[in-house]
Structures are given as C-alpha cells and as structure tokens.
Design a protein around this motif. Structure first.
Motif, PDB file in Angstrom:
ATOM      1  N   GLY A  55       0.810  -1.208   0.000  1.00 13.96           N
ATOM      2  CA  GLY A  55       0.000   0.000   0.000  1.00 13.96           C
ATOM      3  C   GLY A  55       0.843   1.258   0.000  1.00 13.96           C
ATOM      4  N   ARG A  71      -5.029  -0.422  -2.020  1.00 15.24           N
ATOM      5  CA  ARG A  71      -3.831   0.146  -2.619  1.00 15.24           C
ATOM      6  C   ARG A  71      -2.727  -0.909  -2.595  1.00 15.24           C
ATOM      7  NH1 ARG A  71      -2.873   5.033  -4.177  1.00 15.24           N
ATOM      8  NH2 ARG A  71      -4.565   5.903  -2.918  1.00 15.24           N
ATOM      9  N   VAL A 113      -4.360   1.129  -7.489  1.00 15.02           N
ATOM     10  CA  VAL A 113      -5.551   0.878  -6.680  1.00 15.02           C
ATOM     11  C   VAL A 113      -6.513  -0.008  -7.459  1.00 15.02           C
ATOM     12  CG1 VAL A 113      -7.605   1.947  -5.642  1.00 15.02           C
ATOM     13  CG2 VAL A 113      -5.376   3.039  -5.396  1.00 15.02           C
ATOM     14  N   SER A 161      -1.906   5.354  -9.325  1.00 11.83           N
ATOM     15  CA  SER A 161      -1.776   5.985  -8.012  1.00 11.83           C
ATOM     16  C   SER A 161      -2.436   7.357  -7.966  1.00 11.83           C
ATOM     17  CB  SER A 161      -0.302   6.101  -7.627  1.00 11.83           C
ATOM     18  OG  SER A 161       0.411   6.859  -8.594  1.00 11.83           O
TER      19      SER A 161
END
Length: 283
Positions: A5, A83, A89, A135
């Motif tokens: 993440g 994430r 994502v 992102s």
C-alpha cells in the motif's frame, strides 16, 4: 505485509488476478451506460439477473484497504478500495457485504466482500463493478494474470489463488526479525494456531480465520540478503494439497484453504530446513 500500500517509484506493478476464487468463470463487460472508460461489470453469465448475489469477491492483488464504506454520491453503494505495492488501486463496488476494514492488509485471493447490488443512485441486477486505477486515480485498462482484458467484453476464468499462486513479494525496506508477520501475510482476521522453527532460517506458521473458516500457511524467513528456495503447503484431509514453492527473499505463501472442523497437514521449508506436520488441529 507491513509495506503493502506504500507507493514506490521502483516497485513493480502487481500481477492482478480475476477478483473471484480459483477456477470460477465470469463474464466481464464495459458496456454499461454509466461507464466512462475501462470499468468492468462482472456477472456469472451474460444475463445473470440476481443469481450472483452473495458470491465471494476476493482481492485481485495483495495490498492495504484504503476505503471500506457505503457511498451515496457516486452510486457505488458498498465499496472497497485496495492500494497495492506500486501505489496502484483496485476498486470493488455495489457489494452486498464488506468483510474488511480500512487499514487491513489483505492477501491476493483473500475474500474481501460479497457480490451485491447496493447503490443509492442506480437500480441494477447484482454484479461486481471493478476498476484498476493508477496511483493518481486514473482508471486504466485492466489486466489479469499478465494479459490485458479484452474490451468491451470477455468470458474469463480466474487463476486467483490456484495452486497457492498468491505470492507477489513486494520489496520491504523494514528491518527486524521476521521482516513480515504471518498475520500481515495471511491478511485481516487470521490468528496464529501453530508454528514450527525452520532451523535458523525462519519459521513456518499455521493461522485460522473464524470469519471465513480458512486456514493459512506461510514460511517466513528471519534474515539474510538475496533469495532462497522456500515452500509453504496446506493439505485439508480428503482434499488436494495446496503448495507455494519458489525462490523468495522474505516468505513463501500464503496458501489458504477452508477447513472448518477438519484435520489439516501443514508445513514448509526455507533452504534445507523443513517441517512437516501430521494431520492435526481437527477442531
């Protein structure tokens, strides 16, 4: 995984898998009038009605849950965002139930919700609305198992979790021993049941989730540079053994299988050190 993440310019993109359990076949379509680009709606068949309501939705790649809530303004209803190691994502919307919370680290193939038709904005049949985003939030062409999705629609079989193939091992800058905890590797809801030392190399762990009825096994290396051969396996009595074996720097696995009130055999290896259990933990 403690660093899943966290965006990293050098992190490799995860190898996404279809967001449904191993072996299931689904039909994906981008043809909805509510779509603006590369979103995908998944159903069990092209005209499925509500027959998919309540089916398992699993994480397309390991990562950290950054959203788990009911949304009204965008029509997503129950939605989860995860994430991944490179900052990308995945989004899973219209869920009937959400089974993970914000901040949870989830493994690839881990159940995160139940397919539904929740929305405060649209009337719909049960389906999964799925997206892959950069992102920065841009929706991009989806890929599964290393191959691009065939827009505007494709019938596709899931390899998610098949043969224990869930280990993408993102880079981990943390120090300490071990560098990952088994709970981080197996995901939210898993608790340790047993463990066994693999010499001085590391430890193999058996975990269980009361919520899903799944066991999970991972072999975690203590320290050392470079990669070594490592294996983790789980065998539910009466079922085929599930194994993850390869050359890894941090851990082998996770491998998962449902085993409520059923004996399991589990074990693993790091380098030449290995452990094999008998059938046990039958409760």
């Amino acid at each position: 995984m403690s660093t899943v993440g966290t965006a990293s310019a050098s992190a490799a993109a995860p190898r996404y898998q279809v967001p449904f359990p191993c072996g299931e076949t689904w039909v994906g379509s981008s043809g909805s009038s509510a779509h603006t680009g590369y979103e995908i709606d998944f159903n069990g068949t092209a005209t499925d009605g509500d027959r998919d309501l309540g089916r398992s939705v699993v994480a397309a790649a390991p990562g950290k849950v950054v959203m788990s809530e009911y949304r009204t303004t965008d029509g997503f209803g129950n939605v989860i965002k995860i994430r991944h190691s490179d900052g990308s994502v995945t989004l899973y919307a219209h869920l009937d139930k959400r089974l993970v919370s914000v901040g949870a680290n989830v493994g690839q193939g881990q159940e995160i919700g139940k397919l539904g038709k929740t929305s405060a904005k649209y009337k719909m049949a049960a389906h999964l609305h799925y997206e892959q985003r950069t992102s920065s939030g841009k929706i991009v062409r989806a890929s599964f198992n290393g191959a691009g999705f065939q827009y505007p629609g494709q019938k596709i079989k899931s390899n998610n979790g098949c043969d224990g193939g869930t280990n993408t091992e993102p880079a981990n800058p943390n120090t300490g021993s071990p560098r990952y905890s088994p709970e981080q590797i197996c995901g939210s809801g898993f608790k340790r049941v047993d463990s066994a030392a693999l010499g001085s190399q590391g430890t193999v762990y058996l975990l269980y989730s009361n919520a899903t009825g799944q066991n999970c096994v991972t072999a975690v290396r203590k320290s050392g540079a470079g990669k070594v051969s490592a294996t983790a396996y789980l065998e539910v009595k009466g079922s085929k053994r599930v194994t993850d074996a390869g050359t890894y720097q941090y851990y082998a696995g996770p491998v998962r299988a449902k085993a409520p009130r059923t004996c399991v055999k589990w074990g693993g290896a790091i380098g030449s050190a290995k452990y094999d259990s008998q059938f046990e933990h039958c409760g």
